[in-house]
Design a protein around this motif. Structure first.
Motif, PDB file in Angstrom:
ATOM      1  N   HIS A  85       0.860  -1.188   0.000  1.00 44.92           N
ATOM      2  CA  HIS A  85       0.000   0.000   0.000  1.00 44.92           C
ATOM      3  C   HIS A  85       0.894   1.234   0.000  1.00 44.92           C
ATOM      4  O   HIS A  85       2.074   1.150   0.319  1.00 44.92           O
ATOM      5  N   LEU A  86       0.318   2.387  -0.340  1.00 45.31           N
ATOM      6  CA  LEU A  86       1.028   3.649  -0.151  1.00 45.31           C
ATOM      7  C   LEU A  86       0.742   4.145   1.257  1.00 45.31           C
ATOM      8  O   LEU A  86      -0.349   3.923   1.780  1.00 45.31           O
ATOM      9  N   ASP A  87       1.728   4.799   1.869  1.00 43.69           N
ATOM     10  CA  ASP A  87       1.440   5.475   3.132  1.00 43.69           C
ATOM     11  C   ASP A  87       1.718   6.971   2.971  1.00 43.69           C
ATOM     12  O   ASP A  87       2.236   7.419   1.941  1.00 43.69           O
ATOM     13  N   ALA A  88       1.336   7.733   4.001  1.00 49.91           N
ATOM     14  CA  ALA A  88       1.385   9.195   3.896  1.00 49.91           C
ATOM     15  C   ALA A  88       2.811   9.700   3.699  1.00 49.91           C
ATOM     16  O   ALA A  88       3.041  10.690   2.999  1.00 49.91           O
ATOM     17  N   ASP A  89       3.779   9.003   4.291  1.00 44.94           N
ATOM     18  CA  ASP A  89       5.165   9.445   4.175  1.00 44.94           C
ATOM     19  C   ASP A  89       5.669   9.313   2.736  1.00 44.94           C
ATOM     20  O   ASP A  89       6.366  10.192   2.222  1.00 44.94           O
ATOM     21  N   MET A  90       5.289   8.224   2.068  1.00 45.95           N
ATOM     22  CA  MET A  90       5.692   8.059   0.666  1.00 45.95           C
ATOM     23  C   MET A  90       5.104   9.187  -0.183  1.00 45.95           C
ATOM     24  O   MET A  90       5.766   9.724  -1.073  1.00 45.95           O
ATOM     25  N   VAL A  91       3.854   9.544   0.110  1.00 41.07           N
ATOM     26  CA  VAL A  91       3.194  10.609  -0.652  1.00 41.07           C
ATOM     27  C   VAL A  91       3.855  11.956  -0.352  1.00 41.07           C
ATOM     28  O   VAL A  91       4.060  12.775  -1.256  1.00 41.07           O
ATOM     29  N   ALA A  92       4.233  12.172   0.910  1.00 37.68           N
ATOM     30  CA  ALA A  92       4.908  13.432   1.277  1.00 37.68           C
ATOM     31  C   ALA A  92       6.203  13.584   0.480  1.00 37.68           C
ATOM     32  O   ALA A  92       6.511  14.665  -0.037  1.00 37.68           O
ATOM     33  N   ARG A  93       6.935  12.486   0.369  1.00 32.78           N
ATOM     34  CA  ARG A  93       8.204  12.550  -0.386  1.00 32.78           C
ATOM     35  C   ARG A  93       7.931  12.798  -1.870  1.00 32.78           C
ATOM     36  O   ARG A  93       8.654  13.550  -2.522  1.00 32.78           O
ATOM     37  N   ALA A  94       6.877  12.186  -2.381  1.00 34.14           N
ATOM     38  CA  ALA A  94       6.527  12.410  -3.791  1.00 34.14           C
ATOM     39  C   ALA A  94       6.122  13.868  -4.014  1.00 34.14           C
ATOM     40  O   ALA A  94       6.503  14.495  -4.994  1.00 34.14           O
ATOM     41  N   CYS A  95       5.360  14.429  -3.063  1.00 31.74           N
ATOM     42  CA  CYS A  95       4.902  15.823  -3.183  1.00 31.74           C
ATOM     43  C   CYS A  95       6.085  16.788  -3.232  1.00 31.74           C
ATOM     44  O   CYS A  95       6.030  17.804  -3.930  1.00 31.74           O
ATOM     45  N   SER A  96       7.144  16.462  -2.507  1.00 32.10           N
ATOM     46  CA  SER A  96       8.287  17.380  -2.456  1.00 32.10           C
ATOM     47  C   SER A  96       8.915  17.552  -3.840  1.00 32.10           C
ATOM     48  O   SER A  96       9.617  18.526  -4.078  1.00 32.10           O
ATOM     49  N   THR A  97       8.628  16.638  -4.761  1.00 29.68           N
ATOM     50  CA  THR A  97       9.159  16.794  -6.119  1.00 29.68           C
ATOM     51  C   THR A  97       8.176  17.548  -7.021  1.00 29.68           C
ATOM     52  O   THR A  97       8.449  17.759  -8.190  1.00 29.68           O
ATOM     53  N   LEU A  98       7.011  17.917  -6.471  1.00 30.29           N
ATOM     54  CA  LEU A  98       5.975  18.564  -7.287  1.00 30.29           C
ATOM     55  C   LEU A  98       5.859  20.062  -7.041  1.00 30.29           C
ATOM     56  O   LEU A  98       4.939  20.704  -7.558  1.00 30.29           O
ATOM     57  N   THR A  99       6.777  20.617  -6.256  1.00 28.87           N
ATOM     58  CA  THR A  99       6.622  22.017  -5.847  1.00 28.87           C
ATOM     59  C   THR A  99       6.639  22.963  -7.047  1.00 28.87           C
ATOM     60  O   THR A  99       5.951  23.966  -7.062  1.00 28.87           O
ATOM     61  N   GLU A 100       7.406  22.644  -8.087  1.00 30.42           N
ATOM     62  CA  GLU A 100       7.497  23.515  -9.267  1.00 30.42           C
ATOM     63  C   GLU A 100       6.245  23.407 -10.136  1.00 30.42           C
ATOM     64  O   GLU A 100       5.901  24.324 -10.868  1.00 30.42           O
ATOM     65  N   VAL A 101       5.583  22.250 -10.056  1.00 30.39           N
ATOM     66  CA  VAL A 101       4.488  21.943 -10.982  1.00 30.39           C
ATOM     67  C   VAL A 101       3.207  22.690 -10.627  1.00 30.39           C
ATOM     68  O   VAL A 101       2.433  23.080 -11.495  1.00 30.39           O
TER      69      VAL A 101
END
Lengths: 107, 236
Positions: free
Chosen positions: B99-115
């Motif tokens: 499953h995905l957990d919130a921490d994995m999503v947080a790390r993914a979000c950190s790469t989306l700041t420019e988008v």
């Protein structure tokens, strides 16, 4: 189970304990956690941790629901939480989703 | 502590999911601050999450900035399918985690700041059990049920379906061929999640996709992110 052992180790270290002898958990019967699988995983994963050889005691928690239509509280007899009083579907689970690290014995 | 070494009991009473919940709350705030609607897509493997997203990214490319966070045990096959459609794609390989957990999503979000996405789809690992327990910080949960799976899937997996805000019945173009009993499926959904919206789609024939796109816009308004600043089909 990894999460549980990590949490347990953090609490034990905070108390300056070096070994965990017993872990008590409360597991709701609608938490999605299988107690058999949890116990099995615990025995395997605890081996190389400060909880090696520790006893895992599980306190199961029965599901309780509250009907959204008539507010009656009841113990569902299946995961499909239809109200036995008024027949409304999809009652709210008020207990039974617990995955709780309750207490530990440490030294 | 001076009693180090003595046998003693520590009372904890903490949910194992507390840490996940705390991170999920931070994720939701991250999405809120960017006025980005986050949708957690869940289903069994092969129900059509990636196909639905392929169509969605293509169809909404001119009207919404989108991102997809894709969770898979292994491979970046899904991410590659979603690439080159104008959306930012972030692949998470969970390896042995189902499953995905919130921490994995947080790390993914950190790469989306420019988008600065306006809609972020989180394609969970195909699994109808474990992902149900993990809040990722999404605004809404979308559970897919394909017509090939059997009408009673919602009552077989009530833990997941109970949390659905929207149930998308997929692959409707082959419903007749597989003898799909639509009424039975909807009864089964209603028994578990009476308040969820239900949409029937086919990503292949585009049937029902407008209802899905309207639902996304409705949820954006519902979250307080307002209507589109850009009309459909026009360039910014």
């Amino acid at each position: 189970m990894d999460n549980v052992l990590q949490m347990a180790a953090e609490h034990a270290r905070a108390q300056e304990a070096t070994a965990i002898h017993k872990i008590t958990m409360r597991i709701g019967d609608m938490s999605g956690v299988s107690i058999d699988a949890l116990t099995f995983a615990f025995d395997v994963l605890a081996r190389d941790t400060m909880a090696a050889g520790a006893e895992l005691l599980i306190e199961p928690v029965k599901a309780r629901c509250r009907c959204k239509a008539c507010a009656a509280e009841f113990t569902p007899d299946s995961p499909i939480t239809t109200c036995p009083g008024c027949g409304a579907p999809g009652a709210t689970l008020i207990e039974g989703r617990e995955i709780e690290l309750t207490s530990m014995e440490v030294s | 502590m001076s009693d180090s070494g003595a046998l003693r009991t520590i009372v904890i009473k903490e949910s194992v999911l507390d840490k996940n919940r705390t991170i999920a709350r931070a994720n939701r705030q991250w999405f809120d601050e960017r006025r980005c609607l986050a949708l957690n897509l869940l289903s069994s493997p092969g129900a059509g999450k990636t196909s639905l997203l392929e169509r969605t990214l293509t169809d909404l490319a001119d009207s919404r900035r989108m991102a997809v966070i894709v969770g898979d045990l292994a491979t970046d096959n899904d991410a590659r399918r979603l690439n080159d459609r104008g959306a930012a794609i972030v692949q998470i390989n969970t390896l042995d985690i189902c499953h995905l957990d919130a921490d994995m999503v947080a790390r993914a979000c950190s790469t989306l700041t420019e988008v600065e996405p306006e809609v972020c789809f989180i394609e969970n690992v195909g699994n109808m059990v474990c992902p149900a327990s993990f809040d990722l910080g999404e605004h809404a949960r979308v559970v897919l049920l394909s017509v090939t799976e059997g009408e009673d899937k919602p009552v077989k997996y009530p833990t997941l379906f109970r949390t659905a805000d929207l149930v998308v019945i997929t692959k409707c173009d082959i419903a007749d061929a597989v003898g799909f009993d639509r009424d039975a499926a909807i009864r089964s959904v209603r028994a578990v999640c009476p308040e969820a919206d239900v949409i029937e789609v086919s990503a292949r024939t585009a049937t029902g996709l407008n209802a899905w796109y309207d639902w996304i816009e409705k949820r954006r308004s519902h979250a307080g992110f307002g209507p589109s600043p850009v009309e459909h089909g026009t360039q910014e």
